[in-house]
Design a protein around this motif. Sequence first.
Motif, PDB file in Angstrom:
ATOM      1  N   CYS A  80       0.722  -1.150  -0.024  1.00 60.78           N
ATOM      2  CA  CYS A  80      -0.059  -0.015   0.201  1.00 60.78           C
ATOM      3  C   CYS A  80       0.781   1.404   0.025  1.00 60.78           C
ATOM      4  N   ILE A  81       1.822   1.234   0.679  1.00 60.98           N
ATOM      5  CA  ILE A  81       2.752   2.454   0.846  1.00 60.98           C
ATOM      6  C   ILE A  81       3.399   2.503  -0.595  1.00 60.98           C
ATOM      7  N   LEU A 112      -6.281   3.283   7.773  1.00 66.01           N
ATOM      8  CA  LEU A 112      -4.703   3.620   7.332  1.00 66.01           C
ATOM      9  C   LEU A 112      -4.546   3.532   5.785  1.00 66.01           C
ATOM     10  N   LYS A 113      -5.222   2.286   5.277  1.00 65.56           N
ATOM     11  CA  LYS A 113      -4.901   2.247   3.820  1.00 65.56           C
ATOM     12  C   LYS A 113      -5.799   3.244   2.879  1.00 65.56           C
ATOM     13  N   LYS A 114      -6.922   3.635   3.514  1.00 61.24           N
ATOM     14  CA  LYS A 114      -7.750   4.482   2.849  1.00 61.24           C
ATOM     15  C   LYS A 114      -7.036   6.067   3.045  1.00 61.24           C
ATOM     16  N   CYS A 115      -6.412   6.218   4.031  1.00 60.86           N
ATOM     17  CA  CYS A 115      -5.736   7.589   4.327  1.00 60.86           C
ATOM     18  C   CYS A 115      -4.488   7.816   3.204  1.00 60.86           C
ATOM     19  N   LEU A 116      -4.054   6.364   3.076  1.00 63.88           N
ATOM     20  CA  LEU A 116      -2.641   6.369   2.168  1.00 63.88           C
ATOM     21  C   LEU A 116      -3.054   6.598   0.694  1.00 63.88           C
ATOM     22  N   GLY A 117      -4.245   6.278   0.364  1.00 66.09           N
ATOM     23  CA  GLY A 117      -4.934   6.183  -1.085  1.00 66.09           C
ATOM     24  C   GLY A 117      -5.495   7.434  -1.240  1.00 66.09           C
ATOM     25  N   HIS A 118      -5.782   8.223  -0.243  1.00 65.45           N
ATOM     26  CA  HIS A 118      -6.465   9.534  -0.528  1.00 65.45           C
ATOM     27  C   HIS A 118      -5.530  10.742  -0.835  1.00 65.45           C
ATOM     28  N   ASP A 119      -5.863  11.187  -2.030  1.00 66.16           N
ATOM     29  CA  ASP A 119      -5.034  12.606  -2.318  1.00 66.16           C
ATOM     30  C   ASP A 119      -6.051  13.591  -2.696  1.00 66.16           C
ATOM     31  N   VAL A 741      -7.426   2.238 -17.010  1.00 69.92           N
ATOM     32  CA  VAL A 741      -7.390   1.207 -16.264  1.00 69.92           C
ATOM     33  C   VAL A 741      -8.782   0.861 -15.640  1.00 69.92           C
ATOM     34  N   SER A 742      -9.134  -0.196 -15.202  1.00 69.82           N
ATOM     35  CA  SER A 742     -10.429  -0.336 -14.285  1.00 69.82           C
ATOM     36  C   SER A 742      -9.901  -0.192 -12.789  1.00 69.82           C
ATOM     37  N   ASP A 743     -10.978   0.141 -12.138  1.00 65.22           N
ATOM     38  CA  ASP A 743     -11.031   0.160 -10.565  1.00 65.22           C
ATOM     39  C   ASP A 743     -10.002  -0.946  -9.790  1.00 65.22           C
ATOM     40  N   GLN A 744     -10.526  -1.951 -10.431  1.00 63.36           N
ATOM     41  CA  GLN A 744      -9.773  -3.220  -9.806  1.00 63.36           C
ATOM     42  C   GLN A 744      -8.367  -3.207 -10.028  1.00 63.36           C
ATOM     43  N   VAL A 745      -8.051  -2.741 -11.282  1.00 59.80           N
ATOM     44  CA  VAL A 745      -6.341  -2.640 -11.505  1.00 59.80           C
ATOM     45  C   VAL A 745      -5.792  -1.497 -10.498  1.00 59.80           C
ATOM     46  N   LYS A 746      -6.538  -0.411 -10.505  1.00 65.16           N
ATOM     47  CA  LYS A 746      -5.869   0.419  -9.599  1.00 65.16           C
ATOM     48  C   LYS A 746      -6.029   0.282  -8.102  1.00 65.16           C
ATOM     49  N   GLU A 747      -6.746  -0.505  -7.468  1.00 63.52           N
ATOM     50  CA  GLU A 747      -6.552  -0.821  -6.313  1.00 63.52           C
ATOM     51  C   GLU A 747      -5.458  -2.055  -6.219  1.00 63.52           C
ATOM     52  N   ALA A 748      -5.041  -2.611  -7.191  1.00 60.52           N
ATOM     53  CA  ALA A 748      -4.033  -3.620  -7.148  1.00 60.52           C
ATOM     54  C   ALA A 748      -2.688  -2.938  -7.465  1.00 60.52           C
ATOM     55  N   GLY A 749      -2.615  -1.624  -7.938  1.00 62.57           N
ATOM     56  CA  GLY A 749      -1.422  -1.152  -8.175  1.00 62.57           C
ATOM     57  C   GLY A 749      -1.086  -0.133  -9.422  1.00 62.57           C
ATOM     58  N   GLY A 750      -2.462  -0.339 -10.261  1.00 59.84           N
ATOM     59  CA  GLY A 750      -2.368   0.435 -11.318  1.00 59.84           C
ATOM     60  C   GLY A 750      -1.590  -0.285 -12.651  1.00 59.84           C
ATOM     61  N   LEU A 751      -1.385   0.462 -13.695  1.00 61.16           N
ATOM     62  CA  LEU A 751      -0.926  -0.073 -14.847  1.00 61.16           C
ATOM     63  C   LEU A 751       0.704  -0.230 -14.547  1.00 61.16           C
ATOM     64  N   PHE A 752       1.038  -1.350 -15.119  1.00 59.57           N
ATOM     65  CA  PHE A 752       2.573  -1.672 -15.038  1.00 59.57           C
ATOM     66  C   PHE A 752       2.938  -1.585 -16.318  1.00 59.57           C
ATOM     67  N   VAL A 753       4.215  -0.726 -16.460  1.00 62.39           N
ATOM     68  CA  VAL A 753       4.972  -0.382 -17.971  1.00 62.39           C
ATOM     69  C   VAL A 753       6.329  -1.026 -17.747  1.00 62.39           C
TER      70      VAL A 753
END
Length: 1058
Positions: A80-81, A112-119, A741-753
């Motif tokens: 998550c970090i 805590l995870k929500k706090c890290l993900g919120h910007d 990308v879908s929300d599921q992908v974002k939650e997993a860490g987003g697009l990997f290039v």
Amino acid sequence: MDTSIKELVNTLRTLFIAHSLWTGNNDEEQLLNKLKGLVTNIKWSPADVKELFVALLQRFESTTTDRSHLLSWLLEMLHCIEIHFITPSWKCHTGKTLIDVVRDERVTDENLKKCLGHDAEKKLDEILDEIRQQTLNQVDEQLLENMRDIVSSVDEDLRSHNDGSQRTGLKKDLLKLCQAVEKTHFRPRLTQMVSWCIMALSKTGRLIQVGTGEGKSCIVAMFAAYRAMRGENVDVMTSSSVLAERDLDEWKKMYEVLNISASCNTNKRGKDQLKQVYKCHVVYGTVKEFAGDWLRQNFQREDIFGKRTFQCAIVDEVDSLMLDKGHHVVYISSDMPALQHLNPLLAFIWTTANQYSKVGTGTTVGQKYSFLHVVLKNITKDKNMDEFTILQMAEDTGVLAKGSVKDLRNNLSLLTEKTASVSVNQLAEFFKTVERRFPSCQFVLHRINNDGSVEELNKEPQRQMAERKKVPLLLTDGGLCQYMYTDRQSMLSDAEAEIQRGMDFTPCELSQDKCKCYVPGFLSDLVKSKLKVWIENAFYAQTMTEGHQYIKDKHGIVPVDYSCTGVVENNMKWSDGLQQFLEMKHQFKLSDMTAITNYMSNVGLLQKYGNQIFGISGTLGQQAEIETLQKIYEGIKVCQIPTFKRRKLFEDEGVIVDDEKQWIEKTCHAVTNYAQRAVLVICETIRRAKVLYDALGDKVQNKRLYISNNMDNTAIFAKKLDAGEVIIATNLAGRGTDLKVSDQVKEAGGLFVVQTFLPKNARVEAQAFGRAARQGSPGSAQLIICTSHLQQHLQLLIMTKKLLSLLEDITDVTPLHQDRFRMQFRLYQKRSSNVQTEEMSSTLSHILTKNSNSEIKMVKKIRDDSVAEGLASYVECDIPQIKKKAELFSQYLKVLDEVYKTSNNKPSESEVSALNEFWGMWLLTSFSEKESIKDLKNNLTTDLKTAREKLKQRESPLSNLHYYTAFGNELSKKGDLTESIKMYTKAIQQDHCWAAVAYYKRAFTSLTQQDRHLQPDCISQALEDLKNALKPFVDFPVTIIEITALSLPHQTGLGKER
């Protein structure tokens, strides 16, 4: 050497620890990698990571006594970090740092995870502070204050729905624009308003860097509308017609709300449609179309622009168009049929180049010659020695059978037959005899063994003489030899000498020698000035690879801009014979060479806007790029605009592998390792993208190729990418591509290039990585590079670096600390204590403080230094040449103006064609990079004056017989048959070898002139002319088909990917 050192390292390691008793599992390895990743990829200090690790352990202990899931919990928290790119300086909305939040027992894990993900979106003062902190930004405090005042006022009006009737100046303009955008699209963000404001406040040009996915097209439309509201013409330039049309369609409603006319100059047919386009306030289009339309206006004399002038240019992807493609030239092709006579010569050059091939390591051999030819060429001859003296020596040494010389005196062509059974060893003995007889020359003899290796035959020490010439030879059965070359220049020099021996300029006596190639005499200056370049390009064409530098399609051979954009450049052709050599390589119909008679470079076009060039890009580059832009475009300033949310791109540490097999395995592993996310794989070439696509096979079910702009790629962008979806692409996906990308992908860490090669420069790399972590979403990227794909000097540096690293590994105790950490962690899971926590964190400190000797950093540094050198050369060498040619073309256009004025704008077609041809050939043969522009202009003035005087006398400025034929055709159409016959006769007298059309035309015109009163001598002359019209096709011994056919068996002799 490499393998033995590795074995030694492993043996020593085995002695230090009992690996058989201790083996860490994958999760423990992953834990260490994530902790190390905080240091290497998010720039945490080892002390900060140690403090975070202890805080996480304490948090876990405060919530449970069951430590069986400690490892998975730590991985979850660190993940998550990682995906949210949390730095030590990060603060949540309450102002607490990460460690403060971790230590706060009132905050649940979920919160805590929500706090890290919120910007939240950044506030105006945050944005302005970030602009201040950027070292490359050229923004003074007064400008920032003005921006703050304007943007804050407009933002307040938008939030309170104030109509802004009391606003004036830029505040009023910005509010009006924002209201139009909000009405048709959305409310502009603060960063977009800041971007607009910094350009609007700039008196001279401004380039701004706006991150990918930050809404560049909105900024462009708002600024274009603002300049149009001031009554100016605005030209918006993009890198492709697709983007130009897309952006216009997207923002047309906004322009309509503001009563601003807008159009696009791409895909328009005819002058009338283009005239309507350029009547609009705002015109979208590509640089190619703007430049082409300028040439139609000024060179072809078509009224397209009307009264429109160059007032304001807004350039999207400005770094690509100004730097990577700044030297690109747009030209309207001119019909120059005379150049088709060069095709046999190009075919002859291609045939000669294909006689050369690689043997062994770093050695090239040329075409095969008889031993007689080689000896006669290299020994010092005297009056008593001729070819039969050498043949007698061959007979005496057993190379020729007894009595052979007598037969050869009568018929030397029997030599091949008589040496058919001669072995390499026999030939070697013969050359030793020649050396003893003629000591001035030493033949270094070689043979190819059955395993393909090259063996030197005469290794024994030989008598050294200062004046003795060494001649390396490869001997083959049948009495044949090939010259050997270890340096490219010697090979090119010999190839050139061979071609010159086989080439003659007409008019001349035609030989029946099958190795002769004839070129019209009026092209002799061009051939002499360009022959070396054509030969070099023939050898280069052999090394070029389909799916790398070019593709084959229905259009023929099409270049690919593989290093920057990945675009298949359908309307481009290579110059200086390279296009024709590739066509011969793949047996395509041969296109004619062209001489460019008109041109406009990207740099030249943009400089017409003076200091009113505004550009926008996701990657302006490093200091070297910015300094280069400012040297070319005077007065232009730059500014990097912060992202509207904190960017969360996590860069996995890049890796370099030794060979292509490892590269494929490593890339496939990286792709499958992120199966819960979406993956974009960017390859350097089309061929390599296909290789990886095939290698992934059944490992990835949902995969697609994105490798050509000639294909329908709409399905790739039609929907959001889901978990497990993989796109394998070229650089085509690296710039201007918006992959959602879908929300599921974002939650997993987003697009990997995954970028599978070392990019040409840092900007290309940033564009590729910019596909991930857009608009505040998480994402990650990694470089995976294959050593064998790199340039030779980089391969040697990496090899040296790896050897040094292996030696360092012998004394490196980091693996011991890692094993100790795993053991301590396992003990901690069974029973925790403060002492164990302290010991474990101490061990972690040792692991994290090891310096990373990344090979990736080394090659990037070398690349960046090379880019800086290239840019310096671009400014010092290329730009002055571009400007010189632009000034010369401008001077030629003035002469062309005079031609039109003196003929009431109706000059004869043949006269204009001949003058254009003369100018194009002058540029090829008389332009010198070393000569001053003043001297070049004087020379051009003099030569054009002479050319025009010749044209007035019905003479060809280039002694081109085809001019007389063309002028004769014009006279014939007008009914002046007597004068037309004189012109055809001039063409024949100029060079009868290429006058087939002139012969035919003279015969036809003579018979037409006689009408029904044909005289016998007229018929006789006409028949003679018709016979002569067929003669060149009968007498010329070498045709393109014959020459090309000779090259086919050897056409991949030097084949090697570049």
